[in-house]
Design a protein around this motif. Structure first.
Motif, mmCIF file in Angstrom:
data_model
loop_
_atom_site.group_PDB
_atom_site.id
_atom_site.type_symbol
_atom_site.label_atom_id
_atom_site.label_comp_id
_atom_site.label_asym_id
_atom_site.label_seq_id
_atom_site.Cartn_x
_atom_site.Cartn_y
_atom_site.Cartn_z
ATOM 1 N N MET A 30 -14.767 22.045 -13.721
ATOM 2 C CA MET A 30 -13.625 21.125 -13.654
ATOM 3 C C MET A 30 -13.438 20.624 -12.219
ATOM 4 N N LYS A 31 -13.076 19.333 -12.091
ATOM 5 C CA LYS A 31 -12.938 18.727 -10.777
ATOM 6 C C LYS A 31 -11.731 19.322 -10.048
ATOM 7 N N ASP A 32 -11.920 19.788 -8.787
ATOM 8 C CA ASP A 32 -10.743 20.309 -8.092
ATOM 9 C C ASP A 32 -10.264 19.408 -6.968
ATOM 10 N N CYS A 33 -11.028 18.349 -6.656
ATOM 11 C CA CYS A 33 -10.568 17.398 -5.637
ATOM 12 C C CYS A 33 -11.099 16.003 -5.959
ATOM 13 N N VAL A 34 -10.189 15.028 -5.921
ATOM 14 C CA VAL A 34 -10.584 13.629 -6.141
ATOM 15 C C VAL A 34 -10.539 12.934 -4.775
ATOM 16 N N ASN A 35 -11.622 12.232 -4.439
ATOM 17 C CA ASN A 35 -11.718 11.599 -3.116
ATOM 18 C C ASN A 35 -11.496 10.099 -3.190
ATOM 19 N N ILE A 36 -10.777 9.630 -2.194
ATOM 20 C CA ILE A 36 -10.412 8.204 -2.164
ATOM 21 C C ILE A 36 -11.086 7.499 -1.002
ATOM 22 N N GLY A 37 -11.544 6.285 -1.263
ATOM 23 C CA GLY A 37 -11.955 5.368 -0.197
ATOM 24 C C GLY A 37 -10.862 4.315 -0.135
ATOM 25 N N LEU A 38 -10.150 4.234 0.991
ATOM 26 C CA LEU A 38 -9.012 3.303 1.103
ATOM 27 C C LEU A 38 -9.433 2.057 1.878
ATOM 28 N N LEU A 39 -9.260 0.894 1.272
ATOM 29 C CA LEU A 39 -9.593 -0.364 1.959
ATOM 30 C C LEU A 39 -8.300 -0.980 2.485
ATOM 31 N N GLY A 40 -8.114 -0.946 3.806
ATOM 32 C CA GLY A 40 -6.944 -1.581 4.418
ATOM 33 C C GLY A 40 -5.793 -0.618 4.651
ATOM 34 N N VAL A 41 -5.330 -0.581 5.913
ATOM 35 C CA VAL A 41 -4.133 0.232 6.214
ATOM 36 C C VAL A 41 -3.080 -0.645 6.880
ATOM 37 N N GLY A 42 -2.622 -1.640 6.123
ATOM 38 C CA GLY A 42 -1.511 -2.475 6.600
ATOM 39 C C GLY A 42 -0.219 -1.904 6.046
ATOM 40 N N THR A 43 0.677 -2.792 5.621
ATOM 41 C CA THR A 43 1.993 -2.372 5.132
ATOM 42 C C THR A 43 1.867 -1.363 3.987
ATOM 43 N N VAL A 44 1.130 -1.726 2.944
ATOM 44 C CA VAL A 44 1.064 -0.859 1.762
ATOM 45 C C VAL A 44 0.104 0.319 2.005
ATOM 46 N N GLY A 45 -1.057 0.031 2.637
ATOM 47 C CA GLY A 45 -2.032 1.102 2.894
ATOM 48 C C GLY A 45 -1.414 2.237 3.693
ATOM 49 N N SER A 46 -0.617 1.903 4.726
ATOM 50 C CA SER A 46 -0.021 2.974 5.530
ATOM 51 C C SER A 46 1.025 3.721 4.704
ATOM 52 N N GLY A 47 1.705 3.015 3.799
ATOM 53 C CA GLY A 47 2.649 3.676 2.893
ATOM 54 C C GLY A 47 1.931 4.667 1.983
ATOM 55 N N VAL A 48 0.756 4.298 1.522
ATOM 56 C CA VAL A 48 -0.027 5.186 0.643
ATOM 57 C C VAL A 48 -0.408 6.463 1.401
ATOM 58 N N LEU A 49 -0.853 6.309 2.658
ATOM 59 C CA LEU A 49 -1.195 7.502 3.466
ATOM 60 C C LEU A 49 0.024 8.403 3.604
ATOM 61 N N HIS A 50 1.180 7.773 3.881
ATOM 62 C CA HIS A 50 2.427 8.524 4.083
ATOM 63 C C HIS A 50 2.786 9.319 2.821
ATOM 64 N N VAL A 51 2.729 8.666 1.658
ATOM 65 C CA VAL A 51 3.135 9.331 0.410
ATOM 66 C C VAL A 51 2.133 10.430 0.038
ATOM 67 N N LEU A 52 0.828 10.122 0.137
ATOM 68 C CA LEU A 52 -0.181 11.121 -0.263
ATOM 69 C C LEU A 52 -0.116 12.356 0.640
ATOM 70 N N GLU A 53 0.177 12.097 1.924
ATOM 71 C CA GLU A 53 0.279 13.212 2.869
ATOM 72 C C GLU A 53 1.567 14.001 2.660
ATOM 73 N N GLY A 54 2.685 13.275 2.595
ATOM 74 C CA GLY A 54 4.003 13.913 2.530
ATOM 75 C C GLY A 54 4.212 14.692 1.238
ATOM 76 N N ASN A 55 3.674 14.190 0.134
ATOM 77 C CA ASN A 55 3.936 14.823 -1.168
ATOM 78 C C ASN A 55 2.677 15.481 -1.729
ATOM 79 N N ALA A 56 1.754 15.860 -0.837
ATOM 80 C CA ALA A 56 0.426 16.331 -1.276
ATOM 81 C C ALA A 56 0.498 17.484 -2.283
ATOM 82 N N ALA A 57 1.351 18.468 -1.996
ATOM 83 C CA ALA A 57 1.372 19.658 -2.856
ATOM 84 C C ALA A 57 1.844 19.305 -4.266
ATOM 85 N N GLU A 58 2.956 18.536 -4.349
ATOM 86 C CA GLU A 58 3.489 18.158 -5.671
ATOM 87 C C GLU A 58 2.484 17.282 -6.415
#
Ligand code: NDP
Ligand code: HSE
Length: 433
Positions: free
Chosen positions: A1-29
């Motif tokens: 069973m897969k235990d980690c899913v990996n992302i390739g993120l294209l672009g870290v502008g307004t929304v991309g930086s928000g995605v980093l913030h949410v994935l980092e801040g709420n990682a455990a949940e």
């Protein structure tokens, strides 16, 4: 069973930086909800120096091939925006068997027809909740929660910039140029706000909504689009006097016999309508289904974190599908061919403001021009004089066809007593019989 899913993120502008913030801040949940860890494996930037702000936490590249050819990357999240090269990157990602998440309405509205079959052929997920209404859940509700319904109409305030501008014009009596400048200063409107004020941004979102709601492929050319550029403060004030609020409304309706109507235009809504109270940069989508009845989805239609909320929701869904081996479970739902409604079958009341000579017999001439096209007048008010013996008239018609209205306006413009037909605004009001 897969235990980690990996992302390739294209672009870290307004929304991309928000995605980093949410994935980092709420990682455990997020890991608990997804059933596996979700990690950013690589980020595509255009300018590596600028990317230094990201610190050493993330691997950064300026070459898309590094991401699409990385066998460990499971999901490509496209947040660079605009049509190109975003479309080519998404197509290549799907062809390489990568799941794709995007918030790019420009690409979806124009190239959805090409991209969805690619996702199906390569048996991957292609998700785009953030593309319409920013943080508001609407794509998934239409595709899943409301899937048992026959949807009859979807009406939305789907552009935050114009909703902010119209709210300011109504509440603070600011005129168009001042309010546009303010929206730009506050960062709501783009430095080139043409697509927002001209209705194209809303039309792209409507193409996506209508295609999903009616299970058929709607294209941008099908949408009748007009923006708010020519809207005058006095129309907003007269609308208020008459019990209406003007919104830039994206409307999609389906009638089994007449077909589909898709329009983006300034529209007068009764002030009691739930959409009329949606103000500032808020977005809302009002849906009617045969089993559901009416429902409204409202929230922040743009911004870094609200849009990231939708994008990350998609990422979690893709990860869940991978964990449970159900990737590709919900793909394109445009499986029907449906016709578009003809102008003569599109019925609604209209508001018209015109300038005409202020002397006996003029009203009769105007009424005759309407009557010739079978256009009935429900309300007619003579407003103040606007010049030497020129009166301003405001009227609301009964339900008439789009075609009859266009012909009546043409006739009015040819009448010597009519100096100007200043505004013609669609009215969305079922109480006008
Ligand atoms: P931004 O312009 O803020 O961010 C885009 C980022 O992508 C920038 O950092 C830009 O780099 C980078 N980029 C652009 N082209 C390339 C390229 N060819 N290669 C690598 N990087 C590139 O856009 P947003 O974050 O606002 O929007 C992203 C997407 O989300 C768009 O499709 C938009 O329509 C959609 N969206 C945005 C919302 C919002 O509120 N902003 C709401 C809903 C959807 P650089 O800084 O060098 O230009
Ligand atoms: N320009 C868009 C708006 C951003 O004003 O709503 C979100 O798509």
């Amino acid at each position: 069973m897969k235990d980690c899913v990996n992302i390739g993120l294209l672009g870290v502008g307004t929304v991309g930086s928000g995605v980093l913030h949410v994935l980092e801040g709420n990682a455990a949940e997020i890991a608990k909800k997804a059933g596996c860890k979700i990690e950013i494996k690589k980020i595509l930037v255009r300018n590596k120096q600028k990317a230094a702000q990201l610190g050493k936490k993330y691997a950064v590249t300026d070459n898309f091939e590094d991401i699409v050819n990385d066998p460990d990357i499971d999901i490509i999240v496209e947040l660079i925006g605009r049509e190109h090269p975003a479309k080519e990157y998404i197509a290549s990602a799907l062809e390489h068997g990568k799941n794709v998440v995007t918030a790019n309405k420009d690409v979806l509205a124009k190239y959805g027809k090409e991209l969805f079959p690619l996702a199906e052929t390569h048996n991957v997920d292609f998700m785009f909740e953030g593309a319409v209404g920013g943080g508001i859940p609407i794509i998934r509700p239409l595709k899943s929660c409301l899937a048992a319904n026959r949807i009859t109409s979807v009406m939305g305030i789907v552009n935050g910039t114009t909703n902010y501008m119209l709210t300011k014009m109504l509440h603070d009596s600011m005129d168009y140029d001042d309010v546009l400048r303010e929206a730009q200063e506050k960062g709501y409107a783009e430095s080139d706000p043409t697509a927002d004020v001209g209705g194209l941004d809303a039309a792209r979102k409507l193409v996506i909504l209508a295609s999903i709601a009616f299970n058929t492929r709607i294209s941008l050319d099908d949408v009748m689009v007009s923006g708010i550029e020519t809207l005058k403060l006095c129309d907003i004030d007269y609308a208020k006097e008459l019990g209406y609020t003007i919104k830039l409304l994206a409307v999609a309706k389906h009638d089994d016999e007449k077909g589909i109507t898709v329009c983006v235009r300034p529209t007068m809504l009764p002030t009691s309508h739930p959409l009329a109270g949606v103000n500032d940069v808020y977005n809302a989508v009002f849906v009617e289904g045969d089993a559901l009845g009416q429902a409204m989805f409202m929230g922040r239609g743009a911004g870094s974190l609200p849009t990231a909320s939708a994008v990350c929701g998609d990422i979690i869904d893709v990860a869940r599908n991978m964990v449970h081996k159900s990737t590709g479970r919900i793909n394109c739902t445009c499986f029907d061919e449906k016709k578009l409604c003809r102008l003569e079958d599109m019925l609604s009341p209209f508001y018209i403001r015109l300038h005409a000579e202020d002397r006996p017999g003029v009203l009769a001439a105007i009424a005759a021009a309407f009557a010739a096209q079978n256009v009935g007048i429900k309300t007619l008010i003579q407003k103040q004089s606007v010049g030497d013996k020129v009166a301003e008239l405001v009227l609301i018609t009964y339900h008439v066809s789009e075609l009859a209205m266009q012909l009546a306006v043409q006739t009015l413009k040819g009448l010597p007593v009519v100096k100007d037909v200043c505004s013609v605004i669609h009215v969305e009001d079922d109480s006008v019989e």
